[in-house]
Design a protein around this motif. Sequence first.
Motif, PDB file in Angstrom:
ATOM      1  N   VAL A 187      25.427  48.584  57.563  1.00 24.44           N
ATOM      2  CA  VAL A 187      25.114  47.352  58.285  1.00 24.44           C
ATOM      3  C   VAL A 187      23.682  47.399  58.810  1.00 24.44           C
ATOM      4  O   VAL A 187      23.245  48.398  59.386  1.00 24.44           O
ATOM      5  N   ASP A 188      22.957  46.293  58.582  1.00 24.26           N
ATOM      6  CA  ASP A 188      21.625  46.108  59.151  1.00 24.26           C
ATOM      7  C   ASP A 188      21.717  45.000  60.192  1.00 24.26           C
ATOM      8  O   ASP A 188      22.412  44.002  59.988  1.00 24.26           O
ATOM      9  N   ASP A 189      21.020  45.197  61.311  1.00 20.85           N
ATOM     10  CA  ASP A 189      20.967  44.201  62.372  1.00 20.85           C
ATOM     11  C   ASP A 189      19.662  43.430  62.216  1.00 20.85           C
ATOM     12  O   ASP A 189      18.579  44.023  62.214  1.00 20.85           O
ATOM     13  N   VAL A 190      19.782  42.109  62.060  1.00 16.88           N
ATOM     14  CA  VAL A 190      18.612  41.283  61.793  1.00 16.88           C
ATOM     15  C   VAL A 190      18.521  40.189  62.852  1.00 16.88           C
ATOM     16  O   VAL A 190      19.476  39.452  63.078  1.00 16.88           O
ATOM     17  N   GLU A 191      17.348  40.131  63.500  1.00 18.39           N
ATOM     18  CA  GLU A 191      17.145  39.166  64.584  1.00 18.39           C
ATOM     19  C   GLU A 191      15.981  38.251  64.270  1.00 18.39           C
ATOM     20  O   GLU A 191      14.997  38.658  63.660  1.00 18.39           O
ATOM     21  N   PHE A 192      16.112  37.013  64.718  1.00 13.92           N
ATOM     22  CA  PHE A 192      15.065  36.005  64.555  1.00 13.92           C
ATOM     23  C   PHE A 192      14.850  35.337  65.907  1.00 13.92           C
ATOM     24  O   PHE A 192      15.807  34.854  66.516  1.00 13.92           O
ATOM     25  N   TYR A 193      13.605  35.322  66.379  1.00 12.89           N
ATOM     26  CA  TYR A 193      13.285  34.722  67.674  1.00 12.89           C
ATOM     27  C   TYR A 193      12.239  33.640  67.459  1.00 12.89           C
ATOM     28  O   TYR A 193      11.134  33.908  66.997  1.00 12.89           O
ATOM     29  N   LEU A 194      12.611  32.404  67.774  1.00 11.40           N
ATOM     30  CA  LEU A 194      11.701  31.276  67.643  1.00 11.40           C
ATOM     31  C   LEU A 194      10.726  31.304  68.812  1.00 11.40           C
ATOM     32  O   LEU A 194      11.093  31.028  69.946  1.00 11.40           O
ATOM     33  N   ASP A 195       9.487  31.706  68.519  1.00  4.81           N
ATOM     34  CA  ASP A 195       8.437  31.799  69.531  1.00  4.81           C
ATOM     35  C   ASP A 195       7.707  30.453  69.546  1.00  4.81           C
ATOM     36  O   ASP A 195       6.816  30.199  68.752  1.00  4.81           O
ATOM     37  N   ARG A 196       8.143  29.573  70.445  1.00  5.06           N
ATOM     38  CA  ARG A 196       7.610  28.210  70.487  1.00  5.06           C
ATOM     39  C   ARG A 196       6.133  28.181  70.877  1.00  5.06           C
ATOM     40  O   ARG A 196       5.414  27.278  70.460  1.00  5.06           O
ATOM     41  N   ASN A 239       4.427  29.215  67.736  1.00  4.64           N
ATOM     42  CA  ASN A 239       4.896  28.390  66.626  1.00  4.64           C
ATOM     43  C   ASN A 239       5.212  29.214  65.377  1.00  4.64           C
ATOM     44  O   ASN A 239       4.861  28.835  64.261  1.00  4.64           O
ATOM     45  N   VAL A 240       5.859  30.358  65.592  1.00  2.00           N
ATOM     46  CA  VAL A 240       6.328  31.224  64.500  1.00  2.00           C
ATOM     47  C   VAL A 240       7.728  31.728  64.851  1.00  2.00           C
ATOM     48  O   VAL A 240       8.179  31.580  65.983  1.00  2.00           O
ATOM     49  N   ILE A 241       8.374  32.325  63.867  1.00  2.00           N
ATOM     50  CA  ILE A 241       9.659  32.981  64.112  1.00  2.00           C
ATOM     51  C   ILE A 241       9.429  34.483  64.013  1.00  2.00           C
ATOM     52  O   ILE A 241       9.075  34.997  62.950  1.00  2.00           O
ATOM     53  N   GLN A 242       9.573  35.167  65.146  1.00  2.00           N
ATOM     54  CA  GLN A 242       9.445  36.622  65.173  1.00  2.00           C
ATOM     55  C   GLN A 242      10.711  37.204  64.552  1.00  2.00           C
ATOM     56  O   GLN A 242      11.799  36.653  64.734  1.00  2.00           O
ATOM     57  N   VAL A 243      10.572  38.310  63.825  1.00  2.00           N
ATOM     58  CA  VAL A 243      11.713  38.893  63.134  1.00  2.00           C
ATOM     59  C   VAL A 243      11.822  40.390  63.394  1.00  2.00           C
ATOM     60  O   VAL A 243      10.823  41.066  63.634  1.00  2.00           O
ATOM     61  N   ARG A 244      13.055  40.884  63.345  1.00  2.00           N
ATOM     62  CA  ARG A 244      13.308  42.326  63.401  1.00  2.00           C
ATOM     63  C   ARG A 244      14.511  42.588  62.515  1.00  2.00           C
ATOM     64  O   ARG A 244      15.540  41.922  62.635  1.00  2.00           O
ATOM     65  N   SER A 245      14.365  43.539  61.602  1.00  2.00           N
ATOM     66  CA  SER A 245      15.460  43.902  60.698  1.00  2.00           C
ATOM     67  C   SER A 245      15.543  45.422  60.686  1.00  2.00           C
ATOM     68  O   SER A 245      14.571  46.096  60.348  1.00  2.00           O
ATOM     69  N   ALA A 246      16.697  45.960  61.090  1.00  2.00           N
ATOM     70  CA  ALA A 246      16.820  47.410  61.245  1.00  2.00           C
ATOM     71  C   ALA A 246      18.164  47.914  60.737  1.00  2.00           C
ATOM     72  O   ALA A 246      19.197  47.294  60.973  1.00  2.00           O
ATOM     73  N   PRO A 269       5.228  37.553  61.020  1.00  2.00           N
ATOM     74  CA  PRO A 269       6.306  36.645  61.444  1.00  2.00           C
ATOM     75  C   PRO A 269       6.495  35.521  60.417  1.00  2.00           C
ATOM     76  O   PRO A 269       5.613  35.265  59.599  1.00  2.00           O
ATOM     77  N   LEU A 270       7.629  34.854  60.485  1.00  2.00           N
ATOM     78  CA  LEU A 270       7.891  33.732  59.583  1.00  2.00           C
ATOM     79  C   LEU A 270       7.182  32.492  60.124  1.00  2.00           C
ATOM     80  O   LEU A 270       7.210  32.238  61.323  1.00  2.00           O
ATOM     81  N   SER A 271       6.547  31.748  59.232  1.00  2.00           N
ATOM     82  CA  SER A 271       5.898  30.512  59.659  1.00  2.00           C
ATOM     83  C   SER A 271       6.705  29.333  59.132  1.00  2.00           C
ATOM     84  O   SER A 271       7.538  29.480  58.243  1.00  2.00           O
ATOM     85  N   PHE A 272       6.452  28.170  59.697  1.00  2.00           N
ATOM     86  CA  PHE A 272       7.167  26.962  59.272  1.00  2.00           C
ATOM     87  C   PHE A 272       6.280  25.756  59.502  1.00  2.00           C
ATOM     88  O   PHE A 272       5.376  25.785  60.324  1.00  2.00           O
ATOM     89  N   ARG A 273       6.552  24.706  58.734  1.00  2.00           N
ATOM     90  CA  ARG A 273       5.774  23.470  58.849  1.00  2.00           C
ATOM     91  C   ARG A 273       6.561  22.356  59.517  1.00  2.00           C
ATOM     92  O   ARG A 273       6.017  21.326  59.862  1.00  2.00           O
ATOM     93  N   SER A 274       7.863  22.566  59.690  1.00  2.00           N
ATOM     94  CA  SER A 274       8.728  21.550  60.287  1.00  2.00           C
ATOM     95  C   SER A 274       8.671  21.642  61.811  1.00  2.00           C
ATOM     96  O   SER A 274       7.891  22.412  62.360  1.00  2.00           O
ATOM     97  N   THR A 275       9.531  20.922  62.486  1.00  2.00           N
ATOM     98  CA  THR A 275       9.669  21.095  63.930  1.00  2.00           C
ATOM     99  C   THR A 275      10.350  22.443  64.174  1.00  2.00           C
ATOM    100  O   THR A 275      11.060  22.944  63.288  1.00  2.00           O
ATOM    101  N   PRO A 276      10.172  23.032  65.344  1.00  2.00           N
ATOM    102  CA  PRO A 276      10.851  24.306  65.641  1.00  2.00           C
ATOM    103  C   PRO A 276      12.368  24.210  65.483  1.00  2.00           C
ATOM    104  O   PRO A 276      12.989  25.109  64.924  1.00  2.00           O
TER     105      PRO A 276
END
Length: 129
Positions: A87-96, A99-106, A41-48
Motif C-alpha cells: 500500500v502507498d499513501d498518496v495525498e493531494f493538497y489544493l494550495d489556493r 494555485n497548484v496541487i501539492q502532492v505526496r506519494s509514499a 506540484p500539479l498545475s491546473f487551468r480550471s477553477t480550484p
Amino acid sequence: MVFTGKRPNNLGVNDGKLAPCPNSPNCVCSQSTDAVHKITPLSFRSTPDQAIANLKKIIQSLPRTKIITENQDYLYAEFKSALLGFVDDVEFYLDRNANVIQVRSASRLGQSDLGVNRQRIETIREKLK
C-alpha cells in the motif's frame, strides 16, 4: 500474502505543508527540497474546485485505489500494488495561494519503490492536463 502495513499517523496538511518524506527513497513530495524526493506540484487551468473534482475522478479511475479522506482542499487515497498488495499513501493538497496541487506519494513498507510513486504522480499529471 498482503503487505499493507499500518496507515501512517502523520498524514494531512499541517500549516500548509504535507508530511516530509522519510529518508528512504520510496517517497516523493512536491514540498521536499532534496533531489531524491522532490517532484513538481500539479498545475491546473480550471477553477480550484474543478481541479480537485477532476483529480478525484482520475484517482477513482485508477485500479486498486481507495479514497480515504477528502474535503474541498485535500484528498488522501490508498493505492495497492497488483502483485503483493503493498500500500502507498498518496495525498493531494489544493494550495489556493500558489494555485497548484501539492502532492505526496509514499510507500508504507520497504526501501525502494523502483520509481512507482514518482511514476504514479506523473501519470496523474498527464491525465489532469
